[in-house]
Design an enzyme around this catalytic site. Structure first.
Site, short mmCIF file in Angstrom:
data_model
loop_
_atom_site.label_atom_id
_atom_site.label_comp_id
_atom_site.label_asym_id
_atom_site.label_seq_id
_atom_site.Cartn_x
_atom_site.Cartn_y
_atom_site.Cartn_z
N LYS A 103 -10.20 1.75 0.71
CA LYS A 103 -10.83 0.76 -0.55
C LYS A 103 -10.32 -0.64 -0.17
O LYS A 103 -11.17 -1.69 -0.39
CB LYS A 103 -10.40 1.42 -2.15
N GLN A 129 -5.24 4.82 -8.74
CA GLN A 129 -5.76 6.06 -7.89
C GLN A 129 -5.16 7.43 -8.63
O GLN A 129 -3.83 7.53 -8.85
CB GLN A 129 -5.08 5.97 -6.46
N ASP A 167 -13.47 2.06 -12.32
CA ASP A 167 -13.73 3.32 -12.02
C ASP A 167 -14.88 4.02 -12.95
O ASP A 167 -15.20 5.15 -12.70
CB ASP A 167 -12.68 4.39 -11.65
N1 GUN Z 1 -9.19 10.15 -6.95
C1 GUN Z 1 -10.19 10.79 -6.59
N2 GUN Z 1 -11.37 10.12 -6.59
C2 GUN Z 1 -10.92 8.89 -7.23
C3 GUN Z 1 -11.82 7.67 -7.75
O1 GUN Z 1 -12.82 7.82 -7.37
N3 GUN Z 1 -11.10 6.77 -8.05
C4 GUN Z 1 -9.61 6.81 -8.72
N4 GUN Z 1 -8.94 5.96 -9.16
N5 GUN Z 1 -8.95 7.80 -8.18
C5 GUN Z 1 -9.68 9.03 -7.43
#
Ligand code: GUN
Length: 285
Positions: free
Chosen positions: A53, A97, A120
């Site tokens: 990311k 996350q 998100d």
């Molecule tokens: N963990 C697995 N997929 C995601 C996601 O799309 N966003 C976040 N914040 N955590 C995750």
């Protein structure tokens, strides 16, 4: 006949290019888009995701500030950090996350993130807006799936869509987005009876169960579009999805590979949401 392979990497690349153009325009207006990424603990998969990311932010021209916190960070300390980021005008998007260590209540953390910075699209206010057709953030993986289908030249309107899996991150929101695109949507799960019969009716099948070989050739109508959200390892340690790719690609009209299908789209859509965050905060000023 073998299926058209939907190239998620190429489509994600295009979306990131488009995002980079918008980021440049914002910079010309004196606005530097900024994403705060919070990682708690040392889950190795999460570390890889967070790194990817951050790299994408750099490529697109979005600032990223990363907070790598120890496993024993208290819930209170995390909530305090989120509060600080909520109030920081330089920060447009906040991403915590998941999964979080067990002693931290994920729901409480998601609720603490300002809905205006929730890139998100996990906050109940944004999930509600998704259901009532409001504008704003779209959940990254589900929105990426819609882009994969539409940008590959397929339509969703009037199509029979089957989603296998009902998670809050993928199954439920992708069903809602397919519905918004005027698909006729059925959500299946572990208690569904006659899954094979339901799938055989489908023009579009999205598989998000986290289990290898959930979808096999005998369950797919000739020419159907198959989207594989899974990310598993086979007995040789090789990455694979939830779909029996070798077999299903012989009957499907189009299929996403793993890796290189849905995966790259999640991050591309996150980049778009970071720019949406800037727009939302401009409107609020
Ligand atoms: N963990 C697995 N997929 C995601 C996601 O799309 N966003 C976040 N914040 N955590 C995750």
């Amino acid at each position: 006949m073998s299926a058209n392979i939907i190239d998620g990497k190429a489509i994600a690349g295009k979306i990131k290019e488009e995002a980079a153009e918008v980021a440049l325009q914002l910079k010309e207006q004196g606005i530097m888009p900024c994403l705060a990424v919070v990682l708690v603990g040392d889950n190795s998969a999460s570390k890889v995701y967070v790194n990817n990311k951050k790299k994408a932010c750099e490529a697109v021209g979005i600032d990223s500030i990363s907070y790598e916190m120890p496993e024993d960070l208290s819930e209170e300390e995390l909530l305090k950090l989120i509060d600080t980021l909520n109030k920081d005008e330089k920060v447009h998007g906040i991403l915590v996350q998941l999964p979080l260590p067990k002693h931290i209540n994920e729901t409480k953390v998601i609720m603490a993130i300002s809905p205006n910075k929730d890139v998100d699209c996990f906050h109940p206010q944004n999930v509600g807006a998704l259901h009532t057709g409001g504008q704003g953030f779209l959940p990254c993986t589900p929105a990426g799936i819609i882009e994969l289908i539409l940008r590959s030249g397929y339509s969703i309107s009037g199509k029979r869509c089957v989603v296998i899996g009902r998670s809050n991150i993928v199954g439920k929101p992708v069903a809602m987005l397919l519905l918004r695109e005027n698909g006729t949507v059925t959500i299946c799960h572990s208690k569904t009876k006659d899954l094979s019969e339901v799938c055989k009716q489908a023009d579009i099948i999205v598989v998000a169960t986290g289990k290898r070989n959930t979808l096999t050739k005998d369950m797919v109508k000739e020419g159907a579009i198959v989207i594989d959200v899974g990310m598993n390892r086979d007995e040789n340690g090789k990455l694979c999805g939830d779909v029996d790719y070798a077999e299903v690609s012989q009957v499907a009209g189009a299929i996403t590979p793993v890796p290189g299908g849905v995966g790259p789209m999640t991050i591309a859509m996150l980049m778009k949401n970071c720019l949406t965050a800037v727009t939302i905060q401009k409107i609020l000023k």
